[in-house]
Write a protein that holds these residues in place. Structure first.
Motif, mmCIF file in Angstrom:
data_model
loop_
_atom_site.group_PDB
_atom_site.id
_atom_site.type_symbol
_atom_site.label_atom_id
_atom_site.label_comp_id
_atom_site.label_asym_id
_atom_site.label_seq_id
_atom_site.Cartn_x
_atom_site.Cartn_y
_atom_site.Cartn_z
ATOM 1 N N ALA A 164 0.826 -1.205 0.000
ATOM 2 C CA ALA A 164 0.000 0.000 0.000
ATOM 3 C C ALA A 164 0.860 1.254 0.000
ATOM 4 O O ALA A 164 0.477 2.281 -0.578
ATOM 5 C CB ALA A 164 -0.925 -0.004 1.218
ATOM 6 N N GLY A 165 2.023 1.193 0.635
ATOM 7 C CA GLY A 165 2.923 2.342 0.632
ATOM 8 C C GLY A 165 3.402 2.681 -0.763
ATOM 9 O O GLY A 165 3.429 3.856 -1.162
ATOM 10 N N ILE A 166 3.765 1.661 -1.530
ATOM 11 C CA ILE A 166 4.218 1.909 -2.902
ATOM 12 C C ILE A 166 3.078 2.458 -3.754
ATOM 13 O O ILE A 166 3.232 3.456 -4.471
ATOM 14 C CB ILE A 166 4.780 0.612 -3.513
ATOM 15 C CG1 ILE A 166 6.093 0.245 -2.830
ATOM 16 C CG2 ILE A 166 4.993 0.765 -5.014
ATOM 17 C CD1 ILE A 166 6.737 -1.000 -3.354
ATOM 18 N N GLY A 167 1.914 1.824 -3.665
ATOM 19 C CA GLY A 167 0.777 2.305 -4.443
ATOM 20 C C GLY A 167 0.316 3.681 -4.011
ATOM 21 O O GLY A 167 0.026 4.546 -4.850
ATOM 22 N N GLY A 168 0.261 3.912 -2.707
ATOM 23 C CA GLY A 168 -0.190 5.207 -2.214
ATOM 24 C C GLY A 168 0.746 6.338 -2.586
ATOM 25 O O GLY A 168 0.303 7.427 -2.971
ATOM 26 N N ALA A 169 2.048 6.101 -2.493
ATOM 27 C CA ALA A 169 3.010 7.139 -2.861
ATOM 28 C C ALA A 169 2.908 7.479 -4.343
ATOM 29 O O ALA A 169 2.953 8.653 -4.733
ATOM 30 C CB ALA A 169 4.424 6.675 -2.514
ATOM 31 N N SER A 170 2.754 6.464 -5.184
ATOM 32 C CA SER A 170 2.652 6.707 -6.623
ATOM 33 C C SER A 170 1.368 7.454 -6.971
ATOM 34 O O SER A 170 1.373 8.373 -7.802
ATOM 35 C CB SER A 170 2.709 5.376 -7.381
ATOM 36 O OG SER A 170 3.930 4.708 -7.130
#
Length: 361
Positions: free
Chosen positions: A35-41
């Motif tokens: 979720a961190g990778i998706g949320g940051a993007s």
């Protein structure tokens, strides 16, 4: 000695160490990482539509997220809770203290790009009358900034420094140049032979010339190097390490998930919110597949230089500045998508032949 005393004092007063060192269940840890990778993007792609709590770069939702994570990562560093376990002691031991430096790096890069560098485009545009030159100069500027973030990330993510150092051993640069050179020669030879049989060999004309050509070429070179240092060298490597410690182990599952997650994040960041759906989907799929191929190439070759060079050559081809065999009308015999697929195929073939192994087991 003073640092140890500071850690003990901080622990006694706040109890942070217990919070930062408490093991998380593997499903929760993996979910937070992805979720961190998706949320940051997503925050970067749709940053302009997010609420702004205060004026200035620090007042955006992205800015508040970065400052909160920076405070947590600093506490993890002071208490020593950011250290990963050695391989023989890993397994279902991922904690908040180990997650925070990685999440901070993710969101920090987006904040720098969207807030601190956002005004650079207008400044650059006023100094270049040609929009192509302004775009190339901006790409060069942001590429240098991303490279700086990548170098800072190498210091922030202490546990992956040995792995990153192995991927960037100087001896690997020579093999990367040889593999890429041989692949390009084989790739050009095929359409060149076809063109010669059809009545003569023609070459495409670069889309730029003179100083503009050098500016575009250098900007795409810097972007290729910086993006691979950050996305594949740092984020993919760190994510695989964290997933391994979450309980997935050191094998293929952790690395496969890391490649997929980073490729999706890489593709999402290339979304143009103003583009229509019909035009955005093919571009998104192209970047997604290309990112996944680069991720697998890194795991297969263990050579970050090779991934950087392949990315740069593809950038040059897409920008139209790489000479290539052309048909009678002057168009390239190999459009960008077949060019990318064939280039990566030849590079993979060279890697397998030179290392005598397949896949990324």
């Amino acid at each position: 000695m003073r640092l140890r005393r500071a850690r003990r004092t901080l622990d006694d007063v706040t109890g942070l160490s217990a919070l930062l060192r408490r093991p998380w269940p593997p499903p929760l840890a993996i979910t937070v990482l992805l979720a961190g990778i998706g949320g940051a993007s997503l925050l970067r792609s749709f940053h302009d539509g997010t609420p702004r709590l205060l004026p200035g770069p620090a007042g955006s939702l992205l800015g508040w997220t970065v400052f909160a994570m920076a405070a947590g990562a600093a506490a993890a560093w002071v208490t020593g809770a950011d250290r990963l376990e050695p391989p023989e002691r890993r397994g279902a031991r991922l904690t908040l203290g180990k997650l925070l430096p990685f999440l901070l790096l993710l969101f920090l890069e987006k904040w720098i790009t969207e807030e601190l560098l956002d005004g650079a485009y207008g400044w650059i545009g006023r100094r270049f009358h040609d929009p192509r030159a302004a775009d190339a100069a901006y790409r060069l500027w942001t590429g240098l900034a991303l490279a700086g973030v990548g170098l800072a990330g190498a210091l922030l993510l202490r546990p992956i420094r040995p792995r990153l150092a192995r991927l960037l051993e100087p001896i690997r640069l020579g093999s990367a140049l040889a593999l890429l050179g041989g692949s390009l020669a084989a790739l050009i030879a095929l359409p060149a032979a076809v063109g010669a049989l059809e009545g003569g060999l023609h070459w495409t004309r670069p889309a730029a010339a003179g100083a503009l050509l050098w500016l575009v070429a250098s900007s795409q070179l810097v972007r290729g190097i910086a993006e691979e240092l950050y996305y594949r060298g740092l984020i993919q490597t760190a994510l695989a390490r964290l997933l391994a410690e979450s309980g997935l182990g050191e094998g293929r599952p952790a690395r496969t998930i890391a490649i997929g997650a980073v490729s999706v994040g890489f593709a999402v960041e290339h979304i143009d919110p103003s583009a229509d759906l019909r035009g955005a989907v093919p571009s998104l799929l192209f970047v997604l597949v290309f990112g996944a191929l680069l991720g697998v190439l890194l795991e297969t070759s263990r050579n970050l230089y090779l991934v950087m060079l392949v990315h740069t050559v593809v950038n040059w081809a897409v920008a139209g500045i790489l000479p290539a065999p052309a048909d009678q009308a002057g168009g390239p015999l190999l459009p960008p998508v077949p060019f990318v697929l064939l280039l990566v195929t030849f590079v993979f073939g060279g890697v397998v032949a030179s290392h005598r192994r397949r896949g990324f087991a």
